[in-house]
Design a protein around this motif. Structure first.
Motif, PDB file in Angstrom:
ATOM      1  N   MET A   1       0.801  -1.215  -0.186  1.00  0.00           N
ATOM      2  CA  MET A   1       0.032   0.068   0.052  1.00  0.00           C
ATOM      3  C   MET A   1       0.955   1.196   0.103  1.00  0.00           C
ATOM      4  N   ALA A   2       0.662   2.000  -0.938  1.00  0.00           N
ATOM      5  CA  ALA A   2       1.380   3.389  -1.179  1.00  0.00           C
ATOM      6  C   ALA A   2       0.772   4.528  -0.168  1.00  0.00           C
ATOM      7  N   VAL A   3       1.172   4.889   0.770  1.00  0.00           N
ATOM      8  CA  VAL A   3       0.290   5.969   1.684  1.00  0.00           C
ATOM      9  C   VAL A   3       0.876   7.035   1.167  1.00  0.00           C
ATOM     10  N   ARG A   4       0.037   8.287   0.930  1.00  0.00           N
ATOM     11  CA  ARG A   4       0.298   9.638   0.543  1.00  0.00           C
ATOM     12  C   ARG A   4      -0.360  10.709   1.426  1.00  0.00           C
ATOM     13  N   ILE A   5       0.376  11.597   1.679  1.00  0.00           N
ATOM     14  CA  ILE A   5      -0.166  12.800   2.298  1.00  0.00           C
ATOM     15  C   ILE A   5      -0.878  13.954   1.539  1.00  0.00           C
ATOM     16  N   ARG A   6      -2.112  13.939   1.448  1.00  0.00           N
ATOM     17  CA  ARG A   6      -2.662  14.716   0.516  1.00  0.00           C
ATOM     18  C   ARG A   6      -3.718  15.847   1.083  1.00  0.00           C
ATOM     19  N   MET A   7      -4.149  16.917   0.390  1.00  0.00           N
ATOM     20  CA  MET A   7      -5.021  17.785   1.007  1.00  0.00           C
ATOM     21  C   MET A   7      -6.440  17.449   0.199  1.00  0.00           C
ATOM     22  N   LYS A   8      -7.476  17.340   0.871  1.00  0.00           N
ATOM     23  CA  LYS A   8      -8.764  16.739   0.468  1.00  0.00           C
ATOM     24  C   LYS A   8      -9.368  18.250   0.540  1.00  0.00           C
ATOM     25  N   ARG A   9     -10.222  18.344  -0.811  1.00  0.00           N
ATOM     26  CA  ARG A   9     -10.936  19.871  -0.902  1.00  0.00           C
ATOM     27  C   ARG A   9     -12.336  19.630  -0.303  1.00  0.00           C
ATOM     28  N   PHE A  10     -12.537  20.668   0.608  1.00  0.00           N
ATOM     29  CA  PHE A  10     -14.104  20.768   1.001  1.00  0.00           C
ATOM     30  C   PHE A  10     -14.538  22.273   0.617  1.00  0.00           C
ATOM     31  N   GLY A  11     -15.535  22.750   1.009  1.00  0.00           N
ATOM     32  CA  GLY A  11     -16.000  24.154   0.697  1.00  0.00           C
ATOM     33  C   GLY A  11     -17.017  24.242  -0.618  1.00  0.00           C
ATOM     34  N   ARG A  12     -17.261  25.485  -0.716  1.00  0.00           N
ATOM     35  CA  ARG A  12     -17.914  25.695  -1.946  1.00  0.00           C
ATOM     36  C   ARG A  12     -17.037  26.541  -3.270  1.00  0.00           C
ATOM     37  N   LYS A  13     -17.713  26.707  -4.386  1.00  0.00           N
ATOM     38  CA  LYS A  13     -17.120  27.378  -5.501  1.00  0.00           C
ATOM     39  C   LYS A  13     -16.570  28.894  -4.817  1.00  0.00           C
ATOM     40  N   GLY A  14     -15.268  29.084  -5.196  1.00  0.00           N
ATOM     41  CA  GLY A  14     -14.758  30.272  -4.608  1.00  0.00           C
ATOM     42  C   GLY A  14     -14.544  30.537  -3.339  1.00  0.00           C
ATOM     43  N   ARG A  15     -14.763  29.463  -2.574  1.00  0.00           N
ATOM     44  CA  ARG A  15     -14.408  29.616  -1.005  1.00  0.00           C
ATOM     45  C   ARG A  15     -13.881  28.230  -0.598  1.00  0.00           C
ATOM     46  N   PRO A  16     -12.458  27.921  -0.919  1.00  0.00           N
ATOM     47  CA  PRO A  16     -11.988  26.578  -0.602  1.00  0.00           C
ATOM     48  C   PRO A  16     -11.789  26.474   0.646  1.00  0.00           C
ATOM     49  N   PHE A  17     -11.638  24.970   1.277  1.00  0.00           N
ATOM     50  CA  PHE A  17     -11.427  24.575   2.492  1.00  0.00           C
ATOM     51  C   PHE A  17     -10.729  23.396   2.422  1.00  0.00           C
ATOM     52  N   TYR A  18      -9.500  23.026   2.775  1.00  0.00           N
ATOM     53  CA  TYR A  18      -8.941  21.680   2.743  1.00  0.00           C
ATOM     54  C   TYR A  18      -8.636  21.021   3.973  1.00  0.00           C
ATOM     55  N   ARG A  19      -8.519  19.788   3.952  1.00  0.00           N
ATOM     56  CA  ARG A  19      -8.233  18.881   5.233  1.00  0.00           C
ATOM     57  C   ARG A  19      -7.053  18.200   4.916  1.00  0.00           C
ATOM     58  N   LEU A  20      -5.945  18.194   5.525  1.00  0.00           N
ATOM     59  CA  LEU A  20      -4.720  17.547   5.121  1.00  0.00           C
ATOM     60  C   LEU A  20      -4.874  15.936   5.830  1.00  0.00           C
ATOM     61  N   CYS A  21      -4.517  14.799   4.716  1.00  0.00           N
ATOM     62  CA  CYS A  21      -5.159  13.341   5.267  1.00  0.00           C
ATOM     63  C   CYS A  21      -3.784  12.473   4.817  1.00  0.00           C
ATOM     64  N   ALA A  22      -3.797  11.532   5.535  1.00  0.00           N
ATOM     65  CA  ALA A  22      -3.166  10.345   5.007  1.00  0.00           C
ATOM     66  C   ALA A  22      -3.983   9.433   4.575  1.00  0.00           C
TER      67      ALA A  22
END
Length: 69
Positions: A1-22
């Protein structure tokens, strides 16, 4: 399994919010996560409050071979 640390996008158009996830590298960007490591709000007025990260858990995942992306 190749684990990566990525930003998962949330929010709405023009108002992004990201969660940093493994995540498993084979999953899509907004797919299932192994662990949430913090969040990032690029629209926050205070520069110091934009990123809230759990440094100990990030170091753990990098120590076991996760690739930041």
């Amino acid at each position: 399994m190749a684990v990566r640390i990525r930003m998962k996008r949330f929010g709405r158009k023009g108002r992004p919010f990201y969660r940093l996830c493994a995540v498993d590298g084979r999953n899509p960007r907004d797919g299932r996560v192994l662990e949430e490591l913090g969040h990032y709000d690029p629209m926050c007025g205070e520069v110091d409050a934009r990123a809230v990260l759990n440094g100990a858990r990030i170091d753990h995942w990098i120590g076991v071979g996760a690739q930041p992306s």
